[in-house]
Write an enzyme that holds these catalytic residues in place. Structure first.
Site, short mmCIF file in Angstrom:
data_model
loop_
_atom_site.label_atom_id
_atom_site.label_comp_id
_atom_site.label_asym_id
_atom_site.label_seq_id
_atom_site.Cartn_x
_atom_site.Cartn_y
_atom_site.Cartn_z
N PRO A 126 -4.00 -0.29 -54.14
CA PRO A 126 -5.29 0.18 -54.69
C PRO A 126 -6.25 -0.92 -55.17
O PRO A 126 -6.54 -1.05 -56.35
CB PRO A 126 -4.85 1.07 -55.85
CG PRO A 126 -3.56 0.47 -56.30
CD PRO A 126 -2.89 -0.04 -55.05
N CYS A 127 -6.78 -1.68 -54.21
CA CYS A 127 -7.74 -2.73 -54.55
C CYS A 127 -9.04 -2.14 -55.12
O CYS A 127 -9.79 -2.85 -55.79
CB CYS A 127 -8.01 -3.62 -53.34
SG CYS A 127 -8.52 -2.73 -51.86
N HIS A 128 -9.27 -0.85 -54.89
CA HIS A 128 -10.48 -0.22 -55.43
C HIS A 128 -10.44 -0.12 -56.96
O HIS A 128 -11.46 0.11 -57.59
CB HIS A 128 -10.69 1.18 -54.81
CG HIS A 128 -9.59 2.15 -55.10
ND1 HIS A 128 -8.42 2.17 -54.35
CD2 HIS A 128 -9.46 3.11 -56.04
CE1 HIS A 128 -7.63 3.12 -54.84
NE2 HIS A 128 -8.24 3.70 -55.86
#
Length: 165
Positions: A126-128
């Site tokens: 989850p780089c967001h």
């Protein structure tokens, strides 16, 4: 490497391309295509079918963690950064500095940003959930609009609300 396969998932915020092998997911990106091109067929590995199902559950607000195996390739530092991202709780955010601390080098904020931008398996890794230390949304390969949607979606699900798409 094993043979690569691809399937598309028509998410509420665009087509998601999933590429993988029998062993795991290699990449998961938002496509700029309007319509899905790659459907499940007789040769589609189970891991890609599982990824499709888990993505569907995620977008429906029924899944907060992914269990599908991922095959990330990158430097040791990138691997450390990517391994730290799933520790950010669903619906929450962390700064690049928070991740730099988590990987043991508080001064590596820019390097964390660079590693984050090289993540090929968005949503699952989850780089967001990474934002600037000032609380502002910063770069996201899938677009800031999608990043904002993903964060609002997770926060709404966590709070027992639905997000109108």
């Amino acid at each position: 490497m094993s043979e690569l396969h691809q399937v598309d998932y028509p998410s509420p915020i665009g087509v998601v391309e999933i590429t993988g092998t029998e062993q795991g997911i290699v990449s998961l990106y938002f496509s700029e295509r309007e319509q899905p091109l790659y459907a499940v067929d007789v040769d589609t590995p189970q891991v890609l079918k599982d990824a499709l199902q888990q993505l569907d559950e995620y977008f429906k607000g029924q899944r907060m963690e992914f269990t599908v195996p991922c095959l990330s390739s990158g430097t040791d530092f990138q691997q450390k950064v990517w391994a730290a991202l799933p520790a950010i709780p669903y619906g929450e955010t962390a700064s690049y500095r928070d991740i730099a601390r988590a990987v043991g080098n508080e001064k590596s904020v820019r390097a964390v940003g660079n590693a984050n931008s090289k993540n090929k398996i968005s949503i699952i890794i989850p780089c967001h959930r990474i934002i600037g230390s000032n609380g502002k949304l910063t770069g996201y390969a899938g677009s800031l609009t999608r990043k904002e949607w993903l964060l609002k979606h997770e926060q709404a699900v966590r709070n027992g609300q639905s997000l109108d798409t």
